[in-house]
Design a protein around this motif. Structure first.
Motif, PDB file in Angstrom:
ATOM      1  N   CYS A   1       0.833  -1.202   0.000  1.00  0.00           N
ATOM      2  CA  CYS A   1       0.000   0.000   0.000  1.00  0.00           C
ATOM      3  C   CYS A   1       0.870   1.256   0.000  1.00  0.00           C
ATOM      4  CB  CYS A   1      -0.933  -0.021   1.203  1.00  0.00           C
ATOM      5  SG  CYS A   1      -2.108   1.349   1.243  1.00  0.00           S
ATOM      6  N   ASP A   2       1.910   1.242   0.815  1.00  0.00           N
ATOM      7  CA  ASP A   2       2.816   2.391   0.848  1.00  0.00           C
ATOM      8  C   ASP A   2       3.501   2.566  -0.507  1.00  0.00           C
ATOM      9  OD1 ASP A   2       3.982   4.564   2.370  1.00  0.00           O
ATOM     10  OD2 ASP A   2       5.853   3.420   2.349  1.00  0.00           O
ATOM     11  N   GLY A   3       3.876   1.464  -1.123  1.00  0.00           N
ATOM     12  CA  GLY A   3       4.470   1.540  -2.460  1.00  0.00           C
ATOM     13  C   GLY A   3       3.490   2.083  -3.491  1.00  0.00           C
ATOM     14  N   LEU A   4       2.224   1.669  -3.405  1.00  0.00           N
ATOM     15  CA  LEU A   4       1.213   2.200  -4.316  1.00  0.00           C
ATOM     16  C   LEU A   4       1.058   3.707  -4.129  1.00  0.00           C
ATOM     17  CD1 LEU A   4      -1.476  -0.619  -3.995  1.00  0.00           C
ATOM     18  CD2 LEU A   4      -0.126  -0.078  -6.046  1.00  0.00           C
ATOM     19  N   LYS A   5       1.101   4.166  -2.877  1.00  0.00           N
ATOM     20  CA  LYS A   5       1.032   5.613  -2.590  1.00  0.00           C
ATOM     21  C   LYS A   5       2.187   6.333  -3.270  1.00  0.00           C
ATOM     22  CE  LYS A   5       2.901   7.172   1.031  1.00  0.00           C
ATOM     23  NZ  LYS A   5       3.335   7.275   2.413  1.00  0.00           N
ATOM     24  N   ASN A   6       3.366   5.748  -3.198  1.00  0.00           N
ATOM     25  CA  ASN A   6       4.552   6.396  -3.742  1.00  0.00           C
ATOM     26  C   ASN A   6       4.629   6.342  -5.264  1.00  0.00           C
ATOM     27  OD1 ASN A   6       5.404   7.092  -1.174  1.00  0.00           O
ATOM     28  ND2 ASN A   6       6.511   5.175  -0.894  1.00  0.00           N
ATOM     29  N   ARG A   7       3.744   5.557  -5.895  1.00  0.00           N
ATOM     30  CA  ARG A   7       3.671   5.494  -7.363  1.00  0.00           C
ATOM     31  C   ARG A   7       2.382   6.108  -7.896  1.00  0.00           C
ATOM     32  NH1 ARG A   7       3.475   0.235  -9.732  1.00  0.00           N
ATOM     33  NH2 ARG A   7       2.336  -0.428  -7.919  1.00  0.00           N
ATOM     34  N   ALA A   8       1.572   6.694  -7.022  1.00  0.00           N
ATOM     35  CA  ALA A   8       0.273   7.246  -7.417  1.00  0.00           C
ATOM     36  C   ALA A   8       0.446   8.385  -8.418  1.00  0.00           C
ATOM     37  CB  ALA A   8      -0.484   7.737  -6.179  1.00  0.00           C
ATOM     38  N   PRO A   9      -0.593   8.669  -9.197  1.00  0.00           N
ATOM     39  CA  PRO A   9      -0.481   9.765 -10.166  1.00  0.00           C
ATOM     40  C   PRO A   9      -0.306  11.134  -9.501  1.00  0.00           C
ATOM     41  CG  PRO A   9      -2.711   8.837 -10.148  1.00  0.00           C
ATOM     42  CD  PRO A   9      -1.869   7.971  -9.284  1.00  0.00           C
ATOM     43  N   THR A  10      -0.812  11.278  -8.286  1.00  0.00           N
ATOM     44  CA  THR A  10      -0.597  12.493  -7.499  1.00  0.00           C
ATOM     45  C   THR A  10       0.262  12.087  -6.312  1.00  0.00           C
ATOM     46  OG1 THR A  10      -2.761  13.359  -8.141  1.00  0.00           O
ATOM     47  CG2 THR A  10      -1.727  14.328  -6.189  1.00  0.00           C
ATOM     48  N   ARG A  11       1.408  12.757  -6.167  1.00  0.00           N
ATOM     49  CA  ARG A  11       2.327  12.394  -5.093  1.00  0.00           C
ATOM     50  C   ARG A  11       2.732  13.631  -4.299  1.00  0.00           C
ATOM     51  NH1 ARG A  11       7.199  10.123  -7.241  1.00  0.00           N
ATOM     52  NH2 ARG A  11       6.832  11.419  -9.038  1.00  0.00           N
ATOM     53  N   PHE A  12       3.244  13.374  -3.111  1.00  0.00           N
ATOM     54  CA  PHE A  12       3.594  14.446  -2.180  1.00  0.00           C
ATOM     55  C   PHE A  12       5.106  14.621  -2.088  1.00  0.00           C
ATOM     56  CE2 PHE A  12      -0.274  12.285  -0.814  1.00  0.00           C
ATOM     57  CZ  PHE A  12      -1.174  13.340  -0.857  1.00  0.00           C
ATOM     58  N   ALA A  13       5.528  15.815  -1.702  1.00  0.00           N
ATOM     59  CA  ALA A  13       6.942  16.094  -1.442  1.00  0.00           C
ATOM     60  C   ALA A  13       7.259  15.584  -0.036  1.00  0.00           C
ATOM     61  CB  ALA A  13       7.222  17.589  -1.579  1.00  0.00           C
ATOM     62  N   ALA A  14       7.289  14.265   0.090  1.00  0.00           N
ATOM     63  CA  ALA A  14       7.401  13.612   1.392  1.00  0.00           C
ATOM     64  C   ALA A  14       8.818  13.706   1.950  1.00  0.00           C
ATOM     65  CB  ALA A  14       7.000  12.147   1.273  1.00  0.00           C
ATOM     66  N   ILE A  15       8.865  13.782   3.272  1.00  0.00           N
ATOM     67  CA  ILE A  15      10.128  13.709   4.006  1.00  0.00           C
ATOM     68  C   ILE A  15      10.219  12.360   4.708  1.00  0.00           C
ATOM     69  CG2 ILE A  15      11.520  14.707   5.856  1.00  0.00           C
ATOM     70  CD1 ILE A  15      10.051  17.403   5.216  1.00  0.00           C
ATOM     71  N   VAL A  16       9.162  12.025   5.486  1.00  0.00           N
ATOM     72  CA  VAL A  16       9.189  10.797   6.274  1.00  0.00           C
ATOM     73  C   VAL A  16       7.771  10.451   6.743  1.00  0.00           C
ATOM     74  CG1 VAL A  16       9.636  11.978   8.475  1.00  0.00           C
ATOM     75  CG2 VAL A  16      10.424   9.640   8.174  1.00  0.00           C
ATOM     76  N   SER A  17       7.501   9.148   6.855  1.00  0.00           N
ATOM     77  CA  SER A  17       6.268   8.705   7.520  1.00  0.00           C
ATOM     78  C   SER A  17       6.511   8.747   9.020  1.00  0.00           C
ATOM     79  CB  SER A  17       5.909   7.271   7.117  1.00  0.00           C
ATOM     80  OG  SER A  17       5.114   7.252   5.981  1.00  0.00           O
ATOM     81  N   LEU A  18       5.564   9.291   9.760  1.00  0.00           N
ATOM     82  CA  LEU A  18       5.712   9.424  11.204  1.00  0.00           C
ATOM     83  C   LEU A  18       4.997   8.321  11.970  1.00  0.00           C
ATOM     84  CD1 LEU A  18       5.170  13.275  11.400  1.00  0.00           C
ATOM     85  CD2 LEU A  18       7.345  12.034  11.550  1.00  0.00           C
ATOM     86  N   SER A  19       3.845   7.882  11.446  1.00  0.00           N
ATOM     87  CA  SER A  19       3.109   6.821  12.138  1.00  0.00           C
ATOM     88  C   SER A  19       2.079   6.219  11.204  1.00  0.00           C
ATOM     89  CB  SER A  19       2.418   7.358  13.400  1.00  0.00           C
ATOM     90  OG  SER A  19       1.382   8.262  13.057  1.00  0.00           O
TER      91      SER A  19
END
Length: 155
Positions: free
Chosen positions: A70-88
């Motif tokens: 699921c996390d990988g799908l989020k990171n390949r989604a057509p809309t993505r975020f300028a992520a730094i880190v997952s906190l929880s």
């Protein structure tokens, strides 16, 4: 620091934003590799006969494998975020993921808040991970720290 301009910053995201990810078909290779990586060779994941004895049609993927995919799908989604880190993560395993299931995620931004650092914000996102039948097999929330537009100002 240079951030890909296609990635959404904190200010560009509003609660209610919904993102539908692509999908991935869970294979026997995923399950075996995950078992080897984690050391979790529990029978329900490795033995079709054992899983059938519990009422499943065959072996069941590790719950944490579903979360990782699921996390990988989020990171390949057509809309993505300028992520730094997952906190929880706050997560529920609501149904089995079986070999051959095609899973996809629906992500909804639930809330956001700034941090003390003006270059960072936190998004809270809700997830529904579904199989090819539309059944929710996992669900939960993720708090993720993201860059703000202030990162471009050298903050």
């Amino acid at each position: 620091m240079k951030i890909d301009p296609a990635l959404l910053r904190y200010e560009q995201v509003e609660p209610g934003l919904v993102i539908e990810t692509g999908g991935i078909t869970v294979t026997e290779a995923h399950i075996v590799a995950f078992a080897g990586l984690t050391g979790d060779f529990f029978d329900i994941h490795m033995d079709d006969d054992y899983a059938r004895g519990l009422g499943y049609p065959g072996r069941v993927a590790h719950g944490l494998l579903g979360l990782a995919l699921c996390d990988g799908l989020k990171n390949r989604a057509p809309t993505r975020f300028a992520a730094i880190v997952s906190l929880s993560w706050r997560w529920s395993f609501t149904g089995p993921i079986l070999v051959g299931d095609r899973i996809a995620a629906r992500i909804t931004v639930l809330s956001k808040r700034l941090t003390k650092n003006p270059a960072r914000g936190i998004l809270t996102m809700g997830f529904d991970l579904t199989n090819q039948k539309g059944q929710v097999v996992q669900k939960g929330e993720n708090d993720m720290m993201v860059h703000t537009l202030h990162i471009d100002e050298g903050a």
